[in-house]
Design a protein around this motif. Structure first.
Motif, PDB file in Angstrom:
ATOM      1  N   GLY A 175      -3.232   1.622   9.245  1.00  0.00           N
ATOM      2  CA  GLY A 175      -3.916   2.441  10.240  1.00  0.00           C
ATOM      3  C   GLY A 175      -2.969   3.358  10.976  1.00  0.00           C
ATOM      4  O   GLY A 175      -1.743   3.223  10.892  1.00  0.00           O
ATOM      5  N   ASN A 207      -5.258  -3.227   8.530  1.00  0.00           N
ATOM      6  CA  ASN A 207      -5.320  -2.182   7.505  1.00  0.00           C
ATOM      7  C   ASN A 207      -4.115  -1.256   7.680  1.00  0.00           C
ATOM      8  O   ASN A 207      -3.292  -1.476   8.573  1.00  0.00           O
ATOM      9  N   HIS A 250     -13.589   0.018  -2.441  1.00  0.00           N
ATOM     10  CA  HIS A 250     -13.170   0.956  -1.410  1.00  0.00           C
ATOM     11  C   HIS A 250     -12.037   1.853  -1.905  1.00  0.00           C
ATOM     12  O   HIS A 250     -12.089   3.059  -1.802  1.00  0.00           O
ATOM     13  N   SER A 251     -11.005   1.244  -2.472  1.00  0.00           N
ATOM     14  CA  SER A 251      -9.873   2.082  -2.855  1.00  0.00           C
ATOM     15  C   SER A 251      -9.528   2.000  -4.338  1.00  0.00           C
ATOM     16  O   SER A 251      -9.340   3.016  -4.980  1.00  0.00           O
ATOM     17  N   VAL A 303      -4.082  -3.772   2.640  1.00  0.00           N
ATOM     18  CA  VAL A 303      -5.524  -3.869   2.414  1.00  0.00           C
ATOM     19  C   VAL A 303      -6.240  -3.942   3.751  1.00  0.00           C
ATOM     20  O   VAL A 303      -5.657  -4.296   4.767  1.00  0.00           O
ATOM     21  N   LYS A 304      -7.512  -3.605   3.729  1.00  0.00           N
ATOM     22  CA  LYS A 304      -8.315  -3.626   4.936  1.00  0.00           C
ATOM     23  C   LYS A 304      -9.034  -4.967   5.011  1.00  0.00           C
ATOM     24  O   LYS A 304      -9.705  -5.368   4.051  1.00  0.00           O
ATOM     25  N   ARG A 308     -11.566  -7.146   7.776  1.00  0.00           N
ATOM     26  CA  ARG A 308     -12.322  -7.143   9.033  1.00  0.00           C
ATOM     27  C   ARG A 308     -13.160  -8.404   9.019  1.00  0.00           C
ATOM     28  O   ARG A 308     -14.351  -8.377   8.743  1.00  0.00           O
ATOM     29  N   ARG A 321      -8.171  -8.313  11.791  1.00  0.00           N
ATOM     30  CA  ARG A 321      -8.498  -6.880  11.735  1.00  0.00           C
ATOM     31  C   ARG A 321      -7.218  -6.143  11.366  1.00  0.00           C
ATOM     32  O   ARG A 321      -6.414  -5.806  12.224  1.00  0.00           O
ATOM     33  N   THR A 327       0.504   6.565   0.124  1.00  0.00           N
ATOM     34  CA  THR A 327      -0.383   5.730  -0.662  1.00  0.00           C
ATOM     35  C   THR A 327      -0.239   6.080  -2.129  1.00  0.00           C
ATOM     36  O   THR A 327      -0.225   7.246  -2.498  1.00  0.00           O
TER      37      THR A 327
END
Lengths: 344, 344, 344, 344
Positions: D155, D153, B245-246, D224-225, D227, D151, C277
């Motif tokens: 955001g 990230n 993703h990144s 980091v993301k 989910r 959940r 970032t």
């Protein structure tokens, strides 16, 4: 009680000693190594096991029924042959020997002496590889399309053998066990990045009689570790990732479906490819250490006069490819025919 | 204002229209497609853009300054040539054309007409690939040892081109941009698993003048998607994973160190390989969509008479390898020399 | 030469024996266990180490300078106290004891006897955790915002302690070492899914004086293994994943930037949050086994009369939270104030 | 043909317009937004759709049968109420409204007017979540032990709602759909790291009548993301990872087995916990875009007078928890009883 003598207590020898030590029906009676400090280590760990710096003394020891060899590749043939001639059963670290001719002579010697000759193709005894074979054998995978493995990391540059003999030997032994057919030709490419040293990166393609292909990818100079094999089939496809903690084998109900049909306008047959996607299953695997299973198998073969799963013929099939691949690599990929197939 | 005409509104055409539509200094004046429903789709999305089912009409349209071609590979040459002859600048989806000869004729035609000819090597315009080139160019990586890419998934079987022309073309264009040298020979192997169809799995090895090697691994019939490239160097090594993703690019301060030293006892030089392991850095990357960067670059080249980064010569270097690899594949890996190098 | 006696040769004891055995300046003089088969195992592995089934005999043995305790939690206090009273230095597996009161009494006893008391907070001695502390201490992370850890897997249900005492103790000891401040209150929730057994899943939130928060998530009944900690800071953020093979610690140059500015129309101050970032760095880590570092540290403290990094006060801070969290859990998350802070 | 009017063309509105536009049996007749540039965007994309900057005009438009609301949370109630009062069916972005009282009044208004009221709990309509519900409903999972979601990230910090209302609302709506029971109390903790702003990190524990527990973990400030949701059951356990490309739902045949047995020596009952490990299955999932399924469902409910899956009651159950959790968070985790259960 099968009494095992182990020659070589370097990198792999300790694993052999530990596993034979704990195998029911076997004991380790003696260990030899040329280095006194390695023998001292044996004694501190296993006070009851005899040690010697003479390989020949161990080979001739009447208290040794079987000899396990974990020394550099170039010495396998000589040691194994002497052990067989001394009437011992023999277990040899992979690859079985340094040339096809040597392997053939070991097979003959074992047959002549009526002794067990087994090569240590360790991965064949893992739960993951046994499951893969089961999936191929019971028809779950359908017709095999390809076998594709990658084994790379920042690894020790070997002095006497190239990366094919060091790493691809693992994949060839797995493939030999899992695939129902044997290759007829090999094209290999590779390179050494260190002047005067053996090739440290190599790529092998194996051709078969039918519509199969295999590819092996090995590298001592990669920044990350990869141990992944794909097996493509007409019904399902396998991903075997040896670095996964638990789900090492994943079976994908994915693939193509072929519908042959008449294209009337063109008055010819055309194939329509359809795509199929279904569940993925990661079957539960036997977590037993491979070498433990293998040691028990060797002891069983010796005790009851059975033929090992990884016998001389398996060792021969693998060394035939190693030898041909090394030759092909010198010629930048020119395909080399493989010797007439040793029946599996 | 550069007025773009786009030929082909199938899979890739919509991306071209969308990006040129939003590129400052450009507009999309016309779109052609042979299928009425595709043209209707254009009209519903872009009511102000003209449409036609005649490619020739678009090519000859005086309200079109540049033609972007997104049609099947076999039609690239004919359309691009006609557009250049009509005095248009031309942007062609990869690969530039179906043969080396065709590419050469397009280069000549563009030069003769004084028009821009650009091939859509999209990945070259991603933040990830631009960063890789930067790392190679500024010396961070040191001497390049190898370039090793894998691009596999369960993908659409193409009818007119094999998997090399469909997938490896991406890696060859990336490699052409990132590597400071060009290959001199190729050995390729591959297979078709569908009777009468083109090869769906293939492996290419590229040889260079020096101690470099490249390997490409492509497959339309894999159960999982892999998009990973390793670049090994004497100072650092890169892992480029396009599915991340990144952190798509990771730079490992890992490798070997070579210490040449005299082994007195043996009266000869011996090389000692040492191992080095340090930090890993994932540099921040420009997240701009590659096609947006690329569209702006094309418009800039057209507006100011500049040579594109991915010009006809870049297209030629890639098609030379595609052609030679396909030939080698027919001969089971026999190495094929590449034509005299096109200077980068 | 510091002579170590180890009490308990069950799950953890063998690791203590192996590491103290190989620590320069130390030797293992005696091991006790209540089970004869465990003592037999000691003898087979270490023929020179004395064994006994009497804990008291080991404690009183004049040939023992320091006692390492690896027994169930409920026995820690009694054994450690007797050893201190017998003039021995003491090393105790985590948690130091079963109640705050017991820990306090051990601290007093050690101080009174002038002996070293050290608790085995193993993770504090890993390269990963030491690097995290370094990053916090040198200001790289900026102000700490949160500490958030997850430690779940399908694990052994303990009989005498709940999942907080078994798993969260690790995270609390890491947090105690890494964070510059200590919590003032805890809210914990959790549940037992087995009638009559202790809680097997639990969640802890820790409150601090300032704008920090910590959260711990532990579970014996998870289908997958997770060992992940996030540390958020004003300048950088850390992800520590103990299951990663090599890049266990990743430092992200990501976060928010706060711009306080006057909103004239509203005549008030408003905060604008910006997002930042940058690169991600995975620093190279010392791969030495934590217990080896820790054993050497204990021997060094005993030899030179130093205060251990994980001393009685560290053990106390952790047990205070364990005790309060267990109380809060009984009250469905009602926050419990923590006792006045033990200075770090 | 159901004619839809969409209020709000910001972040989510375009997705609503696109999906209703392509839903058979529906058309988008009008879109309103307060910002002229957003309306211009609508017109350029959908030349046939009417636009207005007056929400009231859209609500009263006789050419509108149903109103879809995609505006900030604080405006949901007012707009939805007016639309219901104007005799329209209503579709509202999550959460349904800003307070329990508002939601209750919307339910009453819809009932009184005989109109459909549906809340946009999008995830409920994904293939992954529908499969999870199926696995719970058909008994595959057995008794549910816990529901545990993360959940996080980096955001967007919302201005009007805290992270629970922004992120946990997704998990609560999924849980509401998947779990067979509803919670009776909540304990929540959290913090704002920006002075004057709402909480940006939060942790919720939900208690049930029986031996179930749920935990939600949300964070706008993570590097980091993640989910990921775990659902533990007595027969199987689920891992749902929304970031996985294809295998989003994995079902593990793992867990504990409870053997209640008499311990004769102790004259009491004791539970023995056994561990079970089997295959993992990743079922094939319907890849249809959730909002497409949901739009068709709304149109079907409106056309045939059906009750939506995510009706006012579902919206109420979720907002009850959001409100109570926010209250508990202010009190550092003190548990808050939930209002008497709305029957599912």
């Amino acid at each position: 009680m099968i009494r095992i003598g182990v020659i070589g207590y370097g990198y792999w020898g300790p694993n052999l000693v530990r596993n034979f030590y704990e195998t029911p029906g076997a004991c380790v009676s003696r260990v030899s190594d040329l280095r006194p400090d390695r023998l001292k280590l044996v004694t501190s760990r296993y006070p009851t096991v005899g040690v010697t710096d003479s390989q020949q003394e161990l080979i001739e020891d009447p208290a040794v029924d079987a000899v396990a060899i974990a020394t550099p590749v170039r010495t396998h043939f000589e040691l194994a042959l002497r052990a067989l001639q001394a009437g011992k059963h023999v277990f040899v670290e992979k690859p079985l020997a340094a040339t096809v001719e040597q392997v053939q002579r070991l097979i003959d010697a074992a047959q002549g002496a009526g002794r067990v000759l087994m090569v240590d193709h360790t991965f064949v005894y893992t739960g993951a590889v046994r499951k893969m074979r089961e999936l191929v054998e019971d028809g779950s995978i359908g017709d095999i399309y390809y076998y594709d493995s990658t084994r790379v990391n920042l690894g020790l540059f070997q002095h006497d053998v190239n990366v094919i003999w060091d790493l691809a030997v693992h994949d060839l032994s797995i493939m030999d066990y899992v695939m129902p057919c044997t290759p007829v030709a090999v094209s290999a490419t590779g390179l050494s990045h260190v002047a005067g040293a053996t090739e440290n990166v190599a790529f092998l393609t194996l051709f078969f009689e039918g519509r199969q292909i295999a590819h092996l990818h090995v590298n001592w100079l990669a920044p990350v570790k990869v141990r992944r094999t794909l097996v493509g089939g007409s019904r399902k496809m396998i991903v075997y990732d040896d670095l996964e903690h638990s789900e090492k084998v994943k079976v994908y109900d994915k693939g193509i479906t072929l519908n042959r049909q008449t294209d009337r306008s063109e008055k010819m047959y055309e194939v329509l490819v359809g795509y199929r996607t279904g569940d993925m299953l990661a079957p539960n695997l036997d977590p037993t250490e491979a070498l433990r299973v293998e040691a028990a198998h060797f002891v069983d073969c010796v005790s009851h006069g059975k033929q090992p799963l990884t016998d001389g013929a398996a060792g021969l099939r693998v060394v035939q490819i190693l030898e041909a691949a090394t030759e092909s690599m010198k010629q930048r990929g020119r395909p080399i025919e493989l010797p007439s197939v040793v029946l599996k």
